[in-house]
Design an enzyme around this catalytic site. Structure first.
Site, PDB file in Angstrom:
ATOM      1  N   LYS A 174     129.201  -8.717  53.164  1.00 44.02           N
ATOM      2  CA  LYS A 174     130.344  -9.473  53.257  1.00 44.02           C
ATOM      3  C   LYS A 174     131.307  -9.655  54.156  1.00 44.02           C
ATOM      4  CE  LYS A 174     128.823  -7.475  49.000  1.00 44.02           C
ATOM      5  NZ  LYS A 174     129.623  -6.349  47.737  1.00 44.02           N
ATOM      6  N   PHE A 230     137.724  -5.777  38.151  1.00 39.04           N
ATOM      7  CA  PHE A 230     137.364  -6.029  39.509  1.00 39.04           C
ATOM      8  C   PHE A 230     137.167  -7.354  40.022  1.00 39.04           C
ATOM      9  CE2 PHE A 230     133.424  -4.454  38.104  1.00 39.04           C
ATOM     10  CZ  PHE A 230     131.805  -5.256  38.848  1.00 39.04           C
ATOM     11  N   ARG A 239     117.264  -4.592  48.826  1.00 43.09           N
ATOM     12  CA  ARG A 239     118.129  -3.492  47.812  1.00 43.09           C
ATOM     13  C   ARG A 239     118.041  -1.669  48.545  1.00 43.09           C
ATOM     14  NH1 ARG A 239     121.947  -5.673  43.855  1.00 43.09           N
ATOM     15  NH2 ARG A 239     121.264  -3.564  43.007  1.00 43.09           N
ATOM     16  N   THR A 295     125.639   0.921  45.444  1.00 44.24           N
ATOM     17  CA  THR A 295     126.493  -0.330  44.857  1.00 44.24           C
ATOM     18  C   THR A 295     127.383   1.222  45.854  1.00 44.24           C
ATOM     19  OG1 THR A 295     125.361  -1.415  42.812  1.00 44.24           O
ATOM     20  CG2 THR A 295     128.305  -1.543  43.810  1.00 44.24           C
ATOM     21  N   ARG A 321     124.150   0.578  52.756  1.00 46.21           N
ATOM     22  CA  ARG A 321     125.824   1.083  52.758  1.00 46.21           C
ATOM     23  C   ARG A 321     126.471   2.742  53.253  1.00 46.21           C
ATOM     24  NH1 ARG A 321     124.820  -2.080  46.972  1.00 46.21           N
ATOM     25  NH2 ARG A 321     125.820  -4.283  47.257  1.00 46.21           N
ATOM     26  N   HIS A 350     125.554  -7.744  50.514  1.00 47.20           N
ATOM     27  CA  HIS A 350     125.226  -8.348  49.090  1.00 47.20           C
ATOM     28  C   HIS A 350     123.169  -8.593  48.955  1.00 47.20           C
ATOM     29  CE1 HIS A 350     124.521 -10.642  45.134  1.00 47.20           C
ATOM     30  NE2 HIS A 350     123.629 -10.988  46.136  1.00 47.20           N
TER      31      HIS A 350
HETATM   32  P1  DAT Z   1     125.527  -4.805  43.533  1.00 49.79           P
HETATM   33  O1  DAT Z   1     126.453  -5.114  44.652  1.00 49.79           O
HETATM   34  O2  DAT Z   1     124.982  -3.163  44.325  1.00 49.79           O
HETATM   35  O3  DAT Z   1     124.690  -5.613  43.223  1.00 49.79           O
HETATM   36  P2  DAT Z   1     126.838  -4.844  41.386  1.00 49.79           P
HETATM   37  O4  DAT Z   1     126.220  -6.445  41.289  1.00 49.79           O
HETATM   38  O5  DAT Z   1     127.315  -3.989  40.515  1.00 49.79           O
HETATM   39  O6  DAT Z   1     126.683  -4.118  42.653  1.00 49.79           O
HETATM   40  O7  DAT Z   1     128.870  -5.214  41.985  1.00 49.79           O
HETATM   41  C1  DAT Z   1     128.755  -6.582  43.053  1.00 49.79           C
HETATM   42  C2  DAT Z   1     129.966  -6.126  43.873  1.00 49.79           C
HETATM   43  O8  DAT Z   1     131.164  -5.762  42.767  1.00 49.79           O
HETATM   44  C3  DAT Z   1     129.526  -4.421  43.668  1.00 49.79           C
HETATM   45  O9  DAT Z   1     128.740  -4.932  45.739  1.00 49.79           O
HETATM   46  C4  DAT Z   1     131.119  -4.303  44.928  1.00 49.79           C
HETATM   47  C5  DAT Z   1     131.943  -4.646  43.678  1.00 49.79           C
HETATM   48  N1  DAT Z   1     131.997  -4.003  42.459  1.00 49.79           N
HETATM   49  C6  DAT Z   1     130.853  -3.405  41.353  1.00 49.79           C
HETATM   50  N2  DAT Z   1     132.088  -2.141  40.493  1.00 49.79           N
HETATM   51  C7  DAT Z   1     132.552  -2.766  40.986  1.00 49.79           C
HETATM   52  C8  DAT Z   1     133.966  -1.440  40.568  1.00 49.79           C
HETATM   53  N3  DAT Z   1     133.560   0.083  40.106  1.00 49.79           N
HETATM   54  N4  DAT Z   1     134.928  -2.076  41.030  1.00 49.79           N
HETATM   55  C9  DAT Z   1     134.848  -1.820  42.651  1.00 49.79           C
HETATM   56  N5  DAT Z   1     133.939  -3.343  42.868  1.00 49.79           N
HETATM   57  C10 DAT Z   1     132.963  -2.963  42.611  1.00 49.79           C
HETATM   58 MG    MG Z   2     124.447  -7.158  41.847  1.00 48.95          MG
END
Ligand code: DAT
Ligand code: MG
Length: 149
Positions: free
Chosen positions: A9, A57, A85, A91, A102, A115
């Site tokens: 990212k 978000f 992963r 996350t 991370r 990602h």
């Molecule tokens: P991941 O990237 O671990 O698959 P995700 O698919 O749940 O996580 O969410 C995608 C992205 O969105 C994540 O990398 C960061 C952002 N994100 C997720 N939950 C969030 C939150 N509660 N507040 C802010 N950004 C968030």
């Molecule tokens: Mg995701």
């Protein structure tokens, strides 16, 4: 052979972590089959994160992903989707264990550096979204017999 979509990212690129991330995937034993640096359009960012479009978000996430270049990659190998992963971590970087990308480099959920596709079907969808077939290279590293039994 299994493939996954990985994106460094904007925060990962700005923080000079491109080499570190690639190193982790390379030394694990996975094979790089696609790689590009690009500025992401709002349309592509919105499609990529379509599953989150109703979340609070979402707008900030699209704004962030389009704010500065990303590095998009496709990696190939046995079990690469789930293994990537694990290499990436949780996350939330604060609860992601040390040793994960991370966990080692991040603090904020909205600046979690990288990602990775969450399932084989998602990976196929995301690879097709980000890469044309011509951009993916089929090749055989000479070290393969030293990585796979
Ligand atoms: P991941 O990237 O671990 O698959 P995700 O698919 O749940 O996580 O969410 C995608 C992205 O969105 C994540 O990398 C960061 C952002 N994100 C997720 N939950 C969030 C939150 N509660 N507040 C802010 N950004 C968030
Ligand atoms: Mg995701």
């Amino acid at each position: 052979m299994e493939r996954t979509f990985i994106m460094i990212k904007p925060d990962g690129v700005q923080r000079n972590l491109v080499g570190e991330v690639i190193r982790r995937f390379e030394t694990k034993g996975f094979k790089l089959v696609g790689l590009k640096l690009l500025s992401v359009s709002k349309e592509l960012a919105a499609k990529h994160y379509d599953v989150h479009k109703e979340r609070p978000f979402f707008a900030g996430l699209v704004q962030f992903i389009t704010s500065s270049p990303v590095v998009a990659m496709v990696w190939e190998g046995d079990g690469v989707v789930a293994s990537a992963r694990n290499l990436i971590g949780a996350t939330n970087p604060l609860t992601s264990p040390p040793g994960t990308i991370r966990g080692d480099f991040g603090v904020s959920i909205g600046r979690n550096l990288i990602h990775g596709s969450d399932a084989i079907e998602t990976a196929q969808h995301e690879i097709a979204l980000w890469f044309t077939p011509e951009e993916l290279v089929s090749w055989e590293p000479t070290i393969t017999p030293w990585v796979y039994e």
